[in-house]
Design a protein around this motif. Sequence first.
Motif, PDB file in Angstrom:
ATOM      1  N   LYS A 181       9.049  39.531  -1.981  1.00 27.26           N
ATOM      2  CA  LYS A 181       9.314  40.623  -2.920  1.00 27.26           C
ATOM      3  C   LYS A 181       8.104  41.528  -3.093  1.00 27.26           C
ATOM      4  CE  LYS A 181      12.754  37.983  -5.432  1.00 27.26           C
ATOM      5  NZ  LYS A 181      13.102  37.340  -6.684  1.00 27.26           N
ATOM      6  N   ASP A 182       6.911  40.987  -2.824  1.00 26.48           N
ATOM      7  CA  ASP A 182       5.675  41.755  -2.964  1.00 26.48           C
ATOM      8  C   ASP A 182       4.666  41.210  -1.955  1.00 26.48           C
ATOM      9  OD1 ASP A 182       3.402  43.117  -3.636  1.00 26.48           O
ATOM     10  OD2 ASP A 182       3.439  42.581  -5.754  1.00 26.48           O
ATOM     11  N   PRO A 183       4.627  41.767  -0.733  1.00 27.89           N
ATOM     12  CA  PRO A 183       3.742  41.250   0.324  1.00 27.89           C
ATOM     13  C   PRO A 183       2.249  41.250  -0.023  1.00 27.89           C
ATOM     14  CG  PRO A 183       5.374  42.752   1.237  1.00 27.89           C
ATOM     15  CD  PRO A 183       5.488  42.835  -0.259  1.00 27.89           C
ATOM     16  N   ALA A 184       1.873  41.954  -1.081  1.00 21.55           N
ATOM     17  CA  ALA A 184       0.472  41.928  -1.505  1.00 21.55           C
ATOM     18  C   ALA A 184       0.142  40.624  -2.219  1.00 21.55           C
ATOM     19  CB  ALA A 184       0.171  43.115  -2.421  1.00 21.55           C
ATOM     20  N   LYS A 185       1.186  39.867  -2.596  1.00 24.97           N
ATOM     21  CA  LYS A 185       1.003  38.604  -3.301  1.00 24.97           C
ATOM     22  C   LYS A 185       1.382  37.449  -2.390  1.00 24.97           C
ATOM     23  CE  LYS A 185       1.968  40.498  -7.877  1.00 24.97           C
ATOM     24  NZ  LYS A 185       2.880  40.436  -9.026  1.00 24.97           N
ATOM     25  N   SER A 186       0.904  36.278  -2.742  1.00 26.48           N
ATOM     26  CA  SER A 186       1.269  35.082  -1.988  1.00 26.48           C
ATOM     27  C   SER A 186       1.564  33.949  -2.965  1.00 26.48           C
ATOM     28  CB  SER A 186       0.148  34.685  -1.030  1.00 26.48           C
ATOM     29  OG  SER A 186      -1.026  34.385  -1.739  1.00 26.48           O
ATOM     30  N   TYR A 187       2.136  32.891  -2.433  1.00 28.50           N
ATOM     31  CA  TYR A 187       2.428  31.709  -3.230  1.00 28.50           C
ATOM     32  C   TYR A 187       2.244  30.484  -2.348  1.00 28.50           C
ATOM     33  CZ  TYR A 187       6.947  31.518  -0.846  1.00 28.50           C
ATOM     34  OH  TYR A 187       7.923  31.436   0.100  1.00 28.50           O
ATOM     35  N   THR A 188       2.141  29.324  -2.965  1.00 29.73           N
ATOM     36  CA  THR A 188       1.972  28.097  -2.205  1.00 29.73           C
ATOM     37  C   THR A 188       3.231  27.242  -2.282  1.00 29.73           C
ATOM     38  OG1 THR A 188       0.992  26.982  -4.107  1.00 29.73           O
ATOM     39  CG2 THR A 188      -0.535  27.997  -2.527  1.00 29.73           C
ATOM     40  N   SER A 189       3.399  26.432  -1.259  1.00 33.67           N
ATOM     41  CA  SER A 189       4.457  25.446  -1.211  1.00 33.67           C
ATOM     42  C   SER A 189       3.898  24.245  -0.453  1.00 33.67           C
ATOM     43  CB  SER A 189       5.693  26.020  -0.519  1.00 33.67           C
ATOM     44  OG  SER A 189       6.789  25.134  -0.678  1.00 33.67           O
ATOM     45  N   THR A 190       4.735  23.247  -0.236  1.00 31.10           N
ATOM     46  CA  THR A 190       4.275  22.044   0.436  1.00 31.10           C
ATOM     47  C   THR A 190       4.918  21.926   1.810  1.00 31.10           C
ATOM     48  OG1 THR A 190       4.153  20.987  -1.724  1.00 31.10           O
ATOM     49  CG2 THR A 190       3.995  19.548   0.188  1.00 31.10           C
ATOM     50  N   TRP A 191       4.098  21.688   2.810  1.00 30.10           N
ATOM     51  CA  TRP A 191       4.535  21.427   4.179  1.00 30.10           C
ATOM     52  C   TRP A 191       4.396  19.931   4.408  1.00 30.10           C
ATOM     53  CZ3 TRP A 191       6.603  24.394   7.977  1.00 30.10           C
ATOM     54  CH2 TRP A 191       6.646  23.839   9.261  1.00 30.10           C
ATOM     55  N   PHE A 192       5.210  19.374   5.265  1.00 30.45           N
ATOM     56  CA  PHE A 192       4.998  17.981   5.610  1.00 30.45           C
ATOM     57  C   PHE A 192       5.132  17.761   7.101  1.00 30.45           C
ATOM     58  CE2 PHE A 192       9.567  17.564   5.884  1.00 30.45           C
ATOM     59  CZ  PHE A 192       9.760  16.531   6.795  1.00 30.45           C
ATOM     60  N   ASP A 193       4.367  16.820   7.592  1.00 32.55           N
ATOM     61  CA  ASP A 193       4.481  16.300   8.951  1.00 32.55           C
ATOM     62  C   ASP A 193       4.612  14.797   8.814  1.00 32.55           C
ATOM     63  OD1 ASP A 193       3.902  18.453  11.094  1.00 32.55           O
ATOM     64  OD2 ASP A 193       2.312  18.779   9.619  1.00 32.55           O
ATOM     65  N   SER A 243      11.707  35.023 -16.862  1.00 29.96           N
ATOM     66  CA  SER A 243      11.457  33.766 -16.145  1.00 29.96           C
ATOM     67  C   SER A 243      11.171  33.953 -14.668  1.00 29.96           C
ATOM     68  CB  SER A 243      12.590  32.774 -16.371  1.00 29.96           C
ATOM     69  OG  SER A 243      13.790  33.256 -15.831  1.00 29.96           O
ATOM     70  N   PRO A 244      11.809  34.901 -13.942  1.00 32.85           N
ATOM     71  CA  PRO A 244      11.422  35.078 -12.548  1.00 32.85           C
ATOM     72  C   PRO A 244       9.983  35.560 -12.388  1.00 32.85           C
ATOM     73  CG  PRO A 244      13.561  36.076 -12.952  1.00 32.85           C
ATOM     74  CD  PRO A 244      12.981  35.684 -14.283  1.00 32.85           C
ATOM     75  N   LEU A 245       9.428  36.150 -13.439  1.00 38.86           N
ATOM     76  CA  LEU A 245       8.061  36.630 -13.364  1.00 38.86           C
ATOM     77  C   LEU A 245       7.040  35.514 -13.561  1.00 38.86           C
ATOM     78  CD1 LEU A 245       8.472  39.863 -15.519  1.00 38.86           C
ATOM     79  CD2 LEU A 245       8.594  39.648 -13.029  1.00 38.86           C
ATOM     80  N   MET A 246       7.478  34.424 -14.163  1.00 40.86           N
ATOM     81  CA  MET A 246       6.586  33.302 -14.385  1.00 40.86           C
ATOM     82  C   MET A 246       6.458  32.529 -13.086  1.00 40.86           C
ATOM     83  SD  MET A 246       7.910  31.894 -18.010  1.00 40.86           S
ATOM     84  CE  MET A 246       8.409  33.022 -19.267  1.00 40.86           C
ATOM     85  N   GLY A 247       5.244  32.278 -12.656  1.00 36.03           N
ATOM     86  CA  GLY A 247       5.036  31.627 -11.373  1.00 36.03           C
ATOM     87  C   GLY A 247       5.150  30.125 -11.440  1.00 36.03           C
ATOM     88  N   GLN A 248       5.401  29.573 -10.286  1.00 38.99           N
ATOM     89  CA  GLN A 248       5.361  28.123 -10.128  1.00 38.99           C
ATOM     90  C   GLN A 248       3.917  27.656 -10.275  1.00 38.99           C
ATOM     91  OE1 GLN A 248       5.291  26.558  -6.306  1.00 38.99           O
ATOM     92  NE2 GLN A 248       4.443  28.353  -5.349  1.00 38.99           N
ATOM     93  N   GLU A 249       3.748  26.393 -10.463  1.00 36.14           N
ATOM     94  CA  GLU A 249       2.402  25.837 -10.446  1.00 36.14           C
ATOM     95  C   GLU A 249       1.946  25.805  -8.994  1.00 36.14           C
ATOM     96  OE1 GLU A 249       0.453  24.976 -13.029  1.00 36.14           O
ATOM     97  OE2 GLU A 249       2.050  25.772 -14.275  1.00 36.14           O
ATOM     98  N   PRO A 250       0.750  26.271  -8.687  1.00 42.97           N
ATOM     99  CA  PRO A 250       0.313  26.267  -7.295  1.00 42.97           C
ATOM    100  C   PRO A 250       0.117  24.843  -6.776  1.00 42.97           C
ATOM    101  CG  PRO A 250      -1.458  26.964  -8.760  1.00 42.97           C
ATOM    102  CD  PRO A 250      -0.223  26.842  -9.596  1.00 42.97           C
ATOM    103  N   VAL A 251       0.414  24.664  -5.507  1.00 42.16           N
ATOM    104  CA  VAL A 251       0.168  23.389  -4.842  1.00 42.16           C
ATOM    105  C   VAL A 251      -1.321  23.338  -4.530  1.00 42.16           C
ATOM    106  CG1 VAL A 251       0.736  21.958  -2.846  1.00 42.16           C
ATOM    107  CG2 VAL A 251       2.480  23.441  -3.847  1.00 42.16           C
ATOM    108  N   THR A 252      -1.964  22.238  -4.859  1.00 38.20           N
ATOM    109  CA  THR A 252      -3.406  22.127  -4.620  1.00 38.20           C
ATOM    110  C   THR A 252      -3.721  20.894  -3.791  1.00 38.20           C
ATOM    111  OG1 THR A 252      -3.695  20.949  -6.703  1.00 38.20           O
ATOM    112  CG2 THR A 252      -4.030  23.325  -6.754  1.00 38.20           C
ATOM    113  N   ALA A 253      -4.784  20.998  -3.038  1.00 34.12           N
ATOM    114  CA  ALA A 253      -5.230  19.893  -2.191  1.00 34.12           C
ATOM    115  C   ALA A 253      -5.899  18.811  -3.035  1.00 34.12           C
ATOM    116  CB  ALA A 253      -6.216  20.407  -1.145  1.00 34.12           C
ATOM    117  N   ALA A 254      -5.928  17.618  -2.487  1.00 36.91           N
ATOM    118  CA  ALA A 254      -6.627  16.503  -3.133  1.00 36.91           C
ATOM    119  C   ALA A 254      -8.126  16.799  -3.156  1.00 36.91           C
ATOM    120  CB  ALA A 254      -6.370  15.213  -2.371  1.00 36.91           C
TER     121      ALA A 254
END
Length: 165
Positions: free
Chosen positions: A134-146, A22-33
């Motif tokens: 854990k692996d700087p060659a990879k990236s992931y998305t999250s949500t920022w808010f202002d 399960s830790p290997l399964m990624g989150q769903e990426p955050v996508t723009a409108a």
Amino acid sequence: MMVRMKISAVVTALFSLMLVASPLMGQEPVTAAADVEALFHSKDPRLDAMKQVAYHIERDLLETGHWELADRYLTERYIQHNPNAASGLAGVVKYFANAPRKPIPAKTGLKIVSVTAEGDLVTVASVREYKDPKDPAKSYTSTWFDMWRIKDGKADEHWDCAMRN
């Protein structure tokens, strides 16, 4: 009895595999409108004007670094809840003094997820990409808010999810 034990062993093995994997399964990426520009409009003229203030802060100031225009969109007292920037127009301009400047495009290139306006507040949620610790060659998305409180056509107060640098 033997069949039941085999089924139990298979179920246990599958469940264990799911827990380990399960830790290997990624989150769903955050996508723009699909239509970011439309997010900054409302049929209600008051909310539309507030969303436009947020739009120009996002595009003209944050995206392209034209902080010489900040007094068009921010009040003099601009209350800042970001722990890294001082309150006041001068404080936030100083914080972004070394931001790179780019030409202001006709449309923003920012990856915006949603824009909501209610009362005197406008909240912009956007895609933020981070390096995987854990692996700087990879990236992931999250949500920022202002979030801004709009007063007399300008942002008077600001919140975001920044942490101390």
